[in-house]
Every structure is written in C-alpha cells, then in structure tokens.
Design a protein around this motif. Structure first.
Motif, PDB file in Angstrom:
ATOM      1  N   LYS A   1       1.050  -1.098   0.056  1.00  0.00           N
ATOM      2  CA  LYS A   1       0.009   0.037   0.113  1.00  0.00           C
ATOM      3  C   LYS A   1       0.992   1.194  -0.090  1.00  0.00           C
ATOM      4  O   LYS A   1       1.856   1.275   0.597  1.00  0.00           O
ATOM      5  CB  LYS A   1      -1.074   0.050   1.215  1.00  0.00           C
ATOM      6  N   GLY A   2       0.351   2.344  -0.622  1.00  0.00           N
ATOM      7  CA  GLY A   2       0.984   3.415  -0.573  1.00  0.00           C
ATOM      8  C   GLY A   2       1.384   3.910  -2.214  1.00  0.00           C
ATOM      9  O   GLY A   2       1.174   3.425  -3.005  1.00  0.00           O
ATOM     10  N   ASP A   3       1.850   5.276  -1.937  1.00  0.00           N
ATOM     11  CA  ASP A   3       2.311   5.678  -3.372  1.00  0.00           C
ATOM     12  C   ASP A   3       3.955   6.216  -3.380  1.00  0.00           C
ATOM     13  O   ASP A   3       4.777   5.639  -3.430  1.00  0.00           O
ATOM     14  CB  ASP A   3       1.479   6.952  -3.646  1.00  0.00           C
ATOM     15  N   SER A   4       3.871   7.625  -2.867  1.00  0.00           N
ATOM     16  CA  SER A   4       5.232   8.229  -2.685  1.00  0.00           C
ATOM     17  C   SER A   4       6.221   7.275  -1.470  1.00  0.00           C
ATOM     18  O   SER A   4       7.332   7.074  -1.860  1.00  0.00           O
ATOM     19  CB  SER A   4       5.385   9.524  -2.542  1.00  0.00           C
ATOM     20  N   SER A   5       5.264   7.209  -0.430  1.00  0.00           N
ATOM     21  CA  SER A   5       6.059   6.429   0.570  1.00  0.00           C
ATOM     22  C   SER A   5       6.262   4.962   0.103  1.00  0.00           C
ATOM     23  O   SER A   5       7.485   4.507   0.593  1.00  0.00           O
ATOM     24  CB  SER A   5       5.052   6.551   1.725  1.00  0.00           C
ATOM     25  N   LEU A   6       5.406   4.223  -0.573  1.00  0.00           N
ATOM     26  CA  LEU A   6       5.789   2.790  -0.964  1.00  0.00           C
ATOM     27  C   LEU A   6       7.127   3.064  -1.831  1.00  0.00           C
ATOM     28  O   LEU A   6       7.917   2.211  -1.767  1.00  0.00           O
ATOM     29  CB  LEU A   6       4.646   2.409  -1.640  1.00  0.00           C
TER      30      LEU A   6
ATOM     31  N   SER B   1      10.291   3.736   0.116  1.00  0.00           N
ATOM     32  CA  SER B   1      10.567   2.404   1.145  1.00  0.00           C
ATOM     33  C   SER B   1      11.240   1.585   0.223  1.00  0.00           C
ATOM     34  O   SER B   1      12.558   0.804   0.557  1.00  0.00           O
ATOM     35  CB  SER B   1       9.524   1.988   1.519  1.00  0.00           C
TER      36      SER B   1
ATOM     37  N   SER C   1       4.140  -0.651   3.784  1.00  0.00           N
ATOM     38  CA  SER C   1       2.775  -0.837   4.218  1.00  0.00           C
ATOM     39  C   SER C   1       1.929  -1.833   3.495  1.00  0.00           C
ATOM     40  O   SER C   1       2.106  -2.316   2.404  1.00  0.00           O
ATOM     41  CB  SER C   1       2.018   0.600   3.942  1.00  0.00           C
TER      42      SER C   1
ATOM     43  N   LYS D   1      -2.188  -3.167   2.709  1.00  0.00           N
ATOM     44  CA  LYS D   1      -3.604  -3.079   2.519  1.00  0.00           C
ATOM     45  C   LYS D   1      -4.197  -4.455   2.748  1.00  0.00           C
ATOM     46  O   LYS D   1      -4.032  -5.495   1.992  1.00  0.00           O
ATOM     47  CB  LYS D   1      -4.213  -2.507   1.495  1.00  0.00           C
TER      48      LYS D   1
ATOM     49  N   ASN E   1      -5.851  -1.180   7.193  1.00  0.00           N
ATOM     50  CA  ASN E   1      -4.505  -0.775   6.464  1.00  0.00           C
ATOM     51  C   ASN E   1      -3.631  -0.928   7.470  1.00  0.00           C
ATOM     52  O   ASN E   1      -3.590  -0.448   8.765  1.00  0.00           O
ATOM     53  CB  ASN E   1      -4.487   0.730   6.053  1.00  0.00           C
TER      54      ASN E   1
ATOM     55  N   ASN F   1       0.058   0.770   8.177  1.00  0.00           N
ATOM     56  CA  ASN F   1       0.923   1.586   7.654  1.00  0.00           C
ATOM     57  C   ASN F   1       2.356   1.535   8.535  1.00  0.00           C
ATOM     58  O   ASN F   1       2.342   1.091   9.639  1.00  0.00           O
ATOM     59  CB  ASN F   1       0.555   2.942   8.075  1.00  0.00           C
TER      60      ASN F   1
ATOM     61  N   GLU G   1      -0.115   9.184  12.791  1.00  0.00           N
ATOM     62  CA  GLU G   1      -1.440   8.761  12.551  1.00  0.00           C
ATOM     63  C   GLU G   1      -2.276   8.885  13.881  1.00  0.00           C
ATOM     64  O   GLU G   1      -3.446   9.269  13.807  1.00  0.00           O
ATOM     65  CB  GLU G   1      -1.381   7.236  11.857  1.00  0.00           C
TER      66      GLU G   1
END
Length: 238
Positions: free
Chosen positions: A135-140, A143, A152, A154, A179, A181, A192
């Motif tokens: 899961k994620g966009d820039s953080s994924l 990482s 992360s 889902k 989720n 995280n 969070e």
C-alpha cells in the motif's frame, strides 16, 4: 563384411559418445535453466475458525477489540512463496530494482499493487484467503527504492470470495478493509494516532488507529517485520 560391421559399430559408439559429451556440456554451461513454480489448488478448505462475532458481516465493527489503543497487539500474515514473489516482481516492474536508490525513480501509472490471497492470524484464529497488497504511493516507492522491505499493507477480507465461496462477506470483527502503515519517515510513529486524536477533539469523524506487531511468513518461516499502525479504512467503516 566383418570389417564393415566393425566400422559401423565404431561409428555408432563415436556418435553416442559425442552426443553424451554434448549433453554434458550443455548441462554444465552458463545457460540459465528456468523453473516454473506451480500454485497449489487451495480452494478446498473449511473455515473452522469462523464465528459470527469474529468473521461475519452480521455484526457491527468492534472498535474496542480492533483499535484498543492501550495494547500493542500481534498480527501474522502467511503468504505462499510463489505469491510473495509475484508481489515483489510487481514492485520491481513498477519502481525498479529493490534498493536501487532515488536516482531510478519512475512515474507510477498503475492504480495500485496487486492483491494476493493470504492467511491472517490473530489471537489463535485464522482469517482465510484475505486479499493482501502493498500500500502507498510516494512512501511505498521511497521505502522500496531505499531497500526497506517493511512496506505498508492493505487488507481486504472478502476480496476473493468469488474464488473462495467459503469466505463470502468475511470480516475482521466487522471490518472489511484495514490498512497497516509502516510509519515511513515518521520516527515517533505517532503521526497517525495524533491526527486521529485531533479529529476526535475537533468533532470530526476520525479513522481509528492502533499499534500492531506484524509478522510475515512468506515461505521461509515467520519473520518479524516491525511495529505498524493499523488504520481504519475511510471507504469502509469511517
């Protein structure tokens, strides 16, 4: 005639030896031998841990059980080796080689990572063929490209109920989606939780959060992945 027979016999022996040598050479060369990993048919099972309170959609979400913020709970995810490999290959296709660094950043044009069926274990109970994805966009992306495998996740508890009718409307104490995280770039691991508390104090409807120790078994035994923040899915129960 005897000489002819001896000649034919010698020729046959020579050809046989030559073929054997060629075969041996081919087997010991640097050529890559590709093997295909076959998935086991896992549709024939009985959900013996299923109860109305823990697994069904006939109950309200149990906030106290799932999002108890006074206890750090444990969650284990079991994924077959082949399915875990497919998740990693999908990440490589999307973001490049694992640990390649920020210099190889790519634009992600996909809608999300692939889901695979997995077992989720909590307090000695199993939730069956749960849809699991990174899961994620820039953080994924950050990482992955920095060589951090604590990614992360889902969880979608009845995503595969068409393939496995036994899990129709499966829930995790009333929750369909959750989720996990990894708290990337969040050393305090409180961001969070703090956002959730601010929403509550402001009279807004928050996404509830709780801390979970997450273990993953992807074919080599159970491995501790780290402390995660479990976050309620906005388009599910919030």
């Amino acid at each position: 005639m005897k000489q002819i027979k001896r000649g034919i016999h010698f020729l046959f022996v020579s050809l046989t030896c030559s073929t054997s040598l060629l075969t041996f050479h081919a087997c010991t060369s640097d050529d890559v031998i590709t093997t295909t990993v076959e998935e086991v048919d896992d549709t024939d099972f009985e959900p013996t841990d299923w109860t109305t309170i823990t697994h069904s959609s006939d109950v309200d979400p149990n906030m106290e059980e799932v999002f108890d913020d006074n206890t750090v709970k444990k969650l284990e995810i079991v994924i077959t080796e082949a399915r875990w490999q497919s998740m990693l290959e999908d990440m490589t296709e999307t973001y490049g080689a694992f640990g390649a660094g920020a210099a190889t950043r790519t634009m992600n044009t996909k809608e999300g990572s692939i889901f695979v069926p997995a077992g989720v274990f909590y307090k000695g109970l199993e939730w069956y063929r749960v849809g699991v994805s990174f899961k994620g966009d820039s953080s994924l992306q950050s990482s992955w490209q920095n060589g951090i495998l604590k990614l992360s996740f889902k969880l979608d508890f009845d995503l595969f109920d068409k393939d496995y009718p036994q899990i129709e409307n499966q829930r995790f104490y009333g929750f369909k989606k959750l989720n996990l995280n990894n708290n990337f770039d969040n050393k305090s691991m409180l961001r969070e939780n703090a956002i959730s508390d601010v929403d509550k104090d402001s009279g807004m409807v928050p996404s509830y959060t709780a801390f979970y120790k997450v273990y993953i078994n992807h074919g080599d035994g159970t491995e501790y992945f780290g402390l995660y923040t479990l976050v309620e899915e906005v388009d599910d129960t919030v």
